[in-house]
Design an enzyme around this catalytic site. Sequence first.
Site, PDB file in Angstrom:
ATOM      1  N   GLU A  88      33.384 -11.437 -25.573  1.00  0.00           N
ATOM      2  CA  GLU A  88      34.760 -11.187 -25.153  1.00  0.00           C
ATOM      3  C   GLU A  88      35.818 -11.543 -26.196  1.00  0.00           C
ATOM      4  OE1 GLU A  88      35.713  -9.673 -22.364  1.00  0.00           O
ATOM      5  OE2 GLU A  88      33.620  -9.389 -21.776  1.00  0.00           O
ATOM      6  N   SER A 363      34.893 -30.010  41.661  1.00  0.00           N
ATOM      7  CA  SER A 363      34.157 -31.229  42.030  1.00  0.00           C
ATOM      8  C   SER A 363      33.534 -31.939  40.828  1.00  0.00           C
ATOM      9  CB  SER A 363      33.062 -30.892  43.045  1.00  0.00           C
ATOM     10  OG  SER A 363      33.641 -30.481  44.268  1.00  0.00           O
TER      11      SER A 363
END
Length: 611
Positions: A88, A363
């Site tokens: 690069e 309940s």
Amino acid sequence: MLRVFYTGFDLAVIGVLLLLAMLFYVRVYGETVVSRQAGKLVLDQSSVITDSEGNVLRRIPLPESGYRTMAQLEEMPALLIDTFLAVEDRRFYSHQGLDYTGILRAAINNTVNFRVTEGGSSITQQLARNLYLNRDKNMLRKLNEASIATALEKRLSKRDILQLYLNQIYMGRGQYGIKAAAEYYFGVSDLKKLEISQIAALAAIPKGPSIYNPAENNAVSEGRRELVLGIMQQRGLISPQQMVAARKQKYQPPEEAETEVAGASYIDAVLKEASRLTGKSREELQTGGYRIKTGMNTDIQKTLEQAFRNTDVFPPDGKNQQVEAAMVILNHHTGEIAAMMGGRNPQTGSLNRAIIDARQPGSAFKPIIDYGPALESGNFTPSSIVPDRKQSYGSYSPGNLNGVYRGQVSLNQALQQSINAPAVWLLKQVGICSARQFAGKLGLELPQEDNNLSIALGGLHNGVSPLKMAQAYSVFASGGMFNEAHTISSITNAHGRVLYKHVSSQRQVISARTAESMTFMLRNAVNQGTGKKARMNIPVAGKTGTTQAALPGVDSKANRDLWFVGYTLDWTAAIWMGFDRTDKDNYMTAGSGMAAALFSSVMNKAIAVRN
């Protein structure tokens, strides 16, 4: 001649002025951009959420829908770094952001070929473009790129620029940076274990991430990799023999990992808890590279998710809604939440019914608000006799199911058969204030609106979540000890520093005698009472809960909420079933036995896979 001279002179002056203006622009523009957007130099990276064993549950995608895992240069092999430089930007260490030799070479080649075949951009220019600019090909963008590259070189060291570049660069298939790409394409987390052919394949990608990544596995990607291997050999990075050997190696994708546990509800709860613990936003947590270790037991979570896919364990759907459900399983010895489902088909960001205080517990609330406080007062035991007859308390006149009254019953029998009248009488005897204080010790803080006797039967102003119900019952299961329910064990930042570590704050909140008596009664409720469908081949304690729909013109047996909350020796779980919106077209006629049966099914399998 004078006219030509003066014209040339004027043009030269204009040219110089334009050059000076351009140089001034290049100097000022880049500095301004980098200064104003300094935050771009700190790269987002995917945070990771793991289970209790450290196995990765989820890598969180970045806003651009990709993944990045940061790596320091010291974590990268020298051959990897040298190869990227050779491919690069071979003059990276000798230029100041602009490689004039490379630019000149690219200009000549582009002119010869009558098209743009080379860019001549240095690594610094590539970094500048990727961080601050778009990919438009025009002179202004190239000028801006050069300006920003020059500014970056002044602000950062070469080492910092190279590290940023190798972590920022797009590597195809949604992977950003070298480390994420190595893990994705080769299953390699330790970069120093990369082979020569793998390094060459990685260095081949930036030229064209969509066509040169190794996963494409075609002649184009292989040809680019071979070109890189040739550059590596020419630059003396590898020997000719190594190059030949590397070229012979064919790409082998990593073995596909086992399908991820979805865990959408659990992950949602984790991020909420992490935000509360750290003060950071959800976005910060997702993109900060954090490692969040949770208490999820993957085997139990899978078992829970598999059970929720079975439509036979749920009541029939309504006319235009699906019956929903939520479940939480926690280890009552530690408080760690082992598994969670916030819906039948939970998705990321969807409603998490497991943690929202929105449902009436019926309940299932009696042990928390009636029987627990009564036992804790010291005035009652499981064998104490209490009245079971029709009574009115001012304007409140609770009734037993089917209008049956027994005259008097023991506490044990009243809970076992889920009889309403004794429960309300007990709350009246203990006192609402004392009962609410007891519930608070179990992690259920009730608002002032609940300062009434209807809470004896689970009629709450705001409702409650499966998580809070499991938290409350876990106190009975652990001998009266409160262990705060939590999903997170630890949070570590991107640099390995521990930001949070859960420390147990276990404390005795109710007497061991109360917890023991309650467990005795709740086991009877499962063995001989309303919770029979929750029975297993090991001791189970628990309680069902049902709230009626109470809709005009609808069957009186229609139900709104179905619950079962219970525990084994190690695990406490709470299950809720119901519609998000109960109406005349969407209600249940099934009873809470379905929730109890799901508890038994899930817990049997969970215990089996854990053993």
